[in-house]
Design a protein around this motif. Structure first.
Motif, PDB file in Angstrom:
ATOM      1  N   ALA A 220      61.170  68.178  95.351  1.00 54.06           N
ATOM      2  CA  ALA A 220      60.787  67.889  93.977  1.00 54.06           C
ATOM      3  C   ALA A 220      59.757  66.762  93.934  1.00 54.06           C
ATOM      4  O   ALA A 220      59.944  65.718  94.566  1.00 54.06           O
ATOM      5  N   GLY A 221      58.683  66.985  93.209  1.00 49.46           N
ATOM      6  CA  GLY A 221      57.649  65.970  93.042  1.00 49.46           C
ATOM      7  C   GLY A 221      56.551  66.001  94.073  1.00 49.46           C
ATOM      8  O   GLY A 221      55.517  65.336  93.906  1.00 49.46           O
ATOM      9  N   ASP A 222      56.743  66.769  95.137  1.00 47.21           N
ATOM     10  CA  ASP A 222      55.747  66.772  96.212  1.00 47.21           C
ATOM     11  C   ASP A 222      54.428  67.399  95.775  1.00 47.21           C
ATOM     12  O   ASP A 222      53.353  66.866  96.060  1.00 47.21           O
ATOM     13  N   LEU A 223      54.487  68.534  95.109  1.00 48.81           N
ATOM     14  CA  LEU A 223      53.245  69.179  94.679  1.00 48.81           C
ATOM     15  C   LEU A 223      52.469  68.264  93.749  1.00 48.81           C
ATOM     16  O   LEU A 223      51.238  68.142  93.859  1.00 48.81           O
ATOM     17  N   GLU A 224      53.171  67.581  92.865  1.00 46.44           N
ATOM     18  CA  GLU A 224      52.514  66.646  91.948  1.00 46.44           C
ATOM     19  C   GLU A 224      51.856  65.503  92.697  1.00 46.44           C
ATOM     20  O   GLU A 224      50.767  65.054  92.328  1.00 46.44           O
ATOM     21  N   ALA A 225      52.500  65.048  93.784  1.00 44.84           N
ATOM     22  CA  ALA A 225      51.902  63.989  94.601  1.00 44.84           C
ATOM     23  C   ALA A 225      50.617  64.485  95.261  1.00 44.84           C
ATOM     24  O   ALA A 225      49.620  63.757  95.352  1.00 44.84           O
ATOM     25  N   GLY A 226      50.626  65.729  95.718  1.00 44.91           N
ATOM     26  CA  GLY A 226      49.419  66.291  96.304  1.00 44.91           C
ATOM     27  C   GLY A 226      48.304  66.409  95.285  1.00 44.91           C
ATOM     28  O   GLY A 226      47.144  66.106  95.577  1.00 44.91           O
ATOM     29  N   MET A 227      48.652  66.822  94.072  1.00 41.86           N
ATOM     30  CA  MET A 227      47.641  66.960  93.033  1.00 41.86           C
ATOM     31  C   MET A 227      47.103  65.599  92.598  1.00 41.86           C
ATOM     32  O   MET A 227      45.932  65.474  92.235  1.00 41.86           O
ATOM     33  N   GLN A 228      47.955  64.566  92.646  1.00 45.32           N
ATOM     34  CA  GLN A 228      47.472  63.205  92.365  1.00 45.32           C
ATOM     35  C   GLN A 228      46.393  62.808  93.353  1.00 45.32           C
ATOM     36  O   GLN A 228      45.358  62.234  92.982  1.00 45.32           O
ATOM     37  N   THR A 229      46.607  63.123  94.619  1.00 48.53           N
ATOM     38  CA  THR A 229      45.618  62.807  95.639  1.00 48.53           C
ATOM     39  C   THR A 229      44.361  63.647  95.462  1.00 48.53           C
ATOM     40  O   THR A 229      43.243  63.135  95.568  1.00 48.53           O
ATOM     41  N   ALA A 230      44.527  64.935  95.175  1.00 51.48           N
ATOM     42  CA  ALA A 230      43.370  65.796  94.935  1.00 51.48           C
ATOM     43  C   ALA A 230      42.524  65.273  93.779  1.00 51.48           C
ATOM     44  O   ALA A 230      41.291  65.272  93.837  1.00 51.48           O
ATOM     45  N   SER A 231      43.191  64.800  92.738  1.00 50.21           N
ATOM     46  CA  SER A 231      42.479  64.253  91.581  1.00 50.21           C
ATOM     47  C   SER A 231      41.757  62.960  91.935  1.00 50.21           C
ATOM     48  O   SER A 231      40.631  62.715  91.483  1.00 50.21           O
ATOM     49  N   ALA A 232      42.386  62.137  92.765  1.00 52.18           N
ATOM     50  CA  ALA A 232      41.810  60.832  93.110  1.00 52.18           C
ATOM     51  C   ALA A 232      40.521  60.958  93.903  1.00 52.18           C
ATOM     52  O   ALA A 232      39.685  60.042  93.895  1.00 52.18           O
ATOM     53  N   ILE A 233      40.322  62.093  94.582  1.00 57.89           N
ATOM     54  CA  ILE A 233      39.145  62.245  95.435  1.00 57.89           C
ATOM     55  C   ILE A 233      38.180  63.305  94.909  1.00 57.89           C
ATOM     56  O   ILE A 233      37.344  63.815  95.658  1.00 57.89           O
ATOM     57  N   GLY A 234      38.289  63.630  93.626  1.00 54.79           N
ATOM     58  CA  GLY A 234      37.291  64.490  93.023  1.00 54.79           C
ATOM     59  C   GLY A 234      35.956  63.775  92.923  1.00 54.79           C
ATOM     60  O   GLY A 234      35.894  62.545  92.771  1.00 54.79           O
ATOM     61  N   ASP A 235      34.873  64.532  93.005  1.00 53.37           N
ATOM     62  CA  ASP A 235      33.537  63.920  92.990  1.00 53.37           C
ATOM     63  C   ASP A 235      33.274  63.123  91.723  1.00 53.37           C
ATOM     64  O   ASP A 235      32.675  62.046  91.778  1.00 53.37           O
ATOM     65  N   ASP A 236      33.698  63.636  90.574  1.00 58.72           N
ATOM     66  CA  ASP A 236      33.443  62.920  89.325  1.00 58.72           C
ATOM     67  C   ASP A 236      34.194  61.600  89.283  1.00 58.72           C
ATOM     68  O   ASP A 236      33.647  60.572  88.866  1.00 58.72           O
ATOM     69  N   THR A 237      35.442  61.614  89.743  1.00 57.35           N
ATOM     70  CA  THR A 237      36.232  60.377  89.771  1.00 57.35           C
ATOM     71  C   THR A 237      35.614  59.355  90.709  1.00 57.35           C
ATOM     72  O   THR A 237      35.521  58.162  90.389  1.00 57.35           O
ATOM     73  N   LEU A 238      35.148  59.799  91.865  1.00 59.34           N
ATOM     74  CA  LEU A 238      34.546  58.880  92.827  1.00 59.34           C
ATOM     75  C   LEU A 238      33.216  58.334  92.322  1.00 59.34           C
ATOM     76  O   LEU A 238      32.899  57.159  92.532  1.00 59.34           O
ATOM     77  N   GLN A 239      32.443  59.158  91.644  1.00 58.79           N
ATOM     78  CA  GLN A 239      31.179  58.679  91.077  1.00 58.79           C
ATOM     79  C   GLN A 239      31.437  57.604  90.026  1.00 58.79           C
ATOM     80  O   GLN A 239      30.722  56.596  89.971  1.00 58.79           O
ATOM     81  N   ARG A 240      32.457  57.800  89.215  1.00 55.86           N
ATOM     82  CA  ARG A 240      32.794  56.776  88.215  1.00 55.86           C
ATOM     83  C   ARG A 240      33.261  55.492  88.884  1.00 55.86           C
ATOM     84  O   ARG A 240      32.922  54.394  88.442  1.00 55.86           O
ATOM     85  N   ARG A 241      34.034  55.611  89.956  1.00 52.38           N
ATOM     86  CA  ARG A 241      34.523  54.424  90.660  1.00 52.38           C
ATOM     87  C   ARG A 241      33.379  53.587  91.217  1.00 52.38           C
ATOM     88  O   ARG A 241      33.490  52.377  91.341  1.00 52.38           O
ATOM     89  N   GLN A 242      32.309  54.250  91.570  1.00 50.60           N
ATOM     90  CA  GLN A 242      31.165  53.537  92.115  1.00 50.60           C
ATOM     91  C   GLN A 242      30.264  52.975  91.020  1.00 50.60           C
ATOM     92  O   GLN A 242      29.210  52.402  91.317  1.00 50.60           O
ATOM     93  N   GLY A 243      30.677  53.139  89.776  1.00 53.37           N
ATOM     94  CA  GLY A 243      29.936  52.536  88.677  1.00 53.37           C
ATOM     95  C   GLY A 243      28.793  53.367  88.149  1.00 53.37           C
ATOM     96  O   GLY A 243      28.004  52.891  87.322  1.00 53.37           O
ATOM     97  N   GLY A 244      28.685  54.602  88.606  1.00 50.85           N
ATOM     98  CA  GLY A 244      27.589  55.444  88.153  1.00 50.85           C
ATOM     99  C   GLY A 244      28.043  56.479  87.150  1.00 50.85           C
ATOM    100  O   GLY A 244      29.234  56.600  86.834  1.00 50.85           O
ATOM    101  N   SER A 245      27.087  57.227  86.634  1.00 46.92           N
ATOM    102  CA  SER A 245      27.406  58.329  85.741  1.00 46.92           C
ATOM    103  C   SER A 245      27.757  59.560  86.566  1.00 46.92           C
ATOM    104  O   SER A 245      27.415  59.649  87.745  1.00 46.92           O
TER     105      SER A 245
END
Length: 281
Positions: A220-245
């Motif tokens: 229980a909760g494992d798939l959600e943990a994997g999706m949290q990681t997948a979301s954290a390394i999406g290109d749009d999320t990473l671009q925002r983290r670097q301060g860009g559009s």
């Protein structure tokens, strides 16, 4: 996630503690987010070949072969063996890759590998390369989950690239990129390839318990943990983290939503035939 009773395949090339180079100042932190490599941004390890001399030389070409006895190494061994067992049932003639564990830097068939690249797969020598210090950086710097399955998802993604080499998908993408009219079009092929590897990770997760009599299985909760990681390394999320559009034409791995969606799709179907990410190009 259950895994400690799982089969160990022993297909590990353990180079930890055997030397290898790194950038002065050391580690992913010194390079900031922009340098986190192949798993996140798609940096080709071949592009680092010419930098090897700057990093203190090339590491050992062969390490201890077999099954590591430490907890972290055993985890990689068990998960990798289970992924192999799944793909043996899904791909005729499947041959497992070798998993190389290293620290800081090491030689590869694709050039000089370094920890700042994150986990990566080299099609030339058919090795998956892992510096296990990456887990901490992924979690503390990017907000990924620290759950075992989140880490297993990263491993399974790299195995997905091995499957793509065996099926010829990687070679077809490389040829298509060479014919592409520009970088944006070439990047779309990269995105499709990476999302398919995410989908293949989901396929493995769905079938893990079936090939191991439940010794390796999501809880229980494992798939959600994997999706949290997948979301954290999406290109749009990473671009925002670097301060860009957000620049979709610059995506190489897919948006957070796409990575989550294809991981989920692979898990829900359990069938690699559901992973045709190229149809959406």
């Amino acid at each position: 996630m259950r895994w400690q009773g799982g089969r160990r395949g022993g297909n590990i090339d353990d180079r930890r503690g055997m030397g290898g180079g790194t950038i002065a100042g050391g580690g992913i932190g010194a390079l900031v987010l922009a340098a986190i490599g192949y798993f996140v941004f798609g940096i080709d390890p071949q592009t680092t070949t010419q930098l090897a001399s700057q990093f203190g030389g090339v590491g050992a070409s062969e390490g201890r072969q077999g099954s590591p006895t430490d907890q972290a190494g055993a985890f990689v061994d068990v998960i990798g063996s289970n992924i192999d067992d799944v793909w043996k049932t899904r791909l005729q003639g499947y041959q497992p890759p070798t998993v190389t564990l290293y620290e800081q830097g090491t030689s590869t068939g694709c050039g000089f590998g370094q920890s700042a690249m994150g986990p990566f797969y080299c099609p030339t020598d058919r090795h998956v390369y892992l510096d296990l210090a990456f887990w901490s950086d992924l979690e503390t710097q990017l907000g990924a989950s620290s759950a075992d399955f989140a880490r297993a998802y990263v491993i399974a993604h790299e195995y997905g690239h091995h499957v793509q080499t065996l099926t010829g998908a990687s070679q077809q993408v490389q040829a298509a990129q060479q014919r592409a009219s520009g970088q944006a079009e070439a990047n779309r092929y990269s995105v499709a390839l990476e999302l398919q590897a995410d989908c293949y990770a989901g396929v493995w997760a769905r079938n893990a318990a079936l090939v191991s009599n439940g010794e390796v299985a999501l809880e229980a909760g494992d798939l959600e943990a994997g999706m949290q990681t997948a979301s954290a390394i999406g290109d749009d999320t990473l671009q925002r983290r670097q301060g860009g559009s957000v620049q979709p034409d610059g995506f190489t791995h897919g948006s957070s939503a796409q990575r989550v969606e294809w991981l989920r799709r692979g898990y829900e179907s359990g069938d690699p035939a559901s992973c045709d990410t190229f149809a959406a190009l």
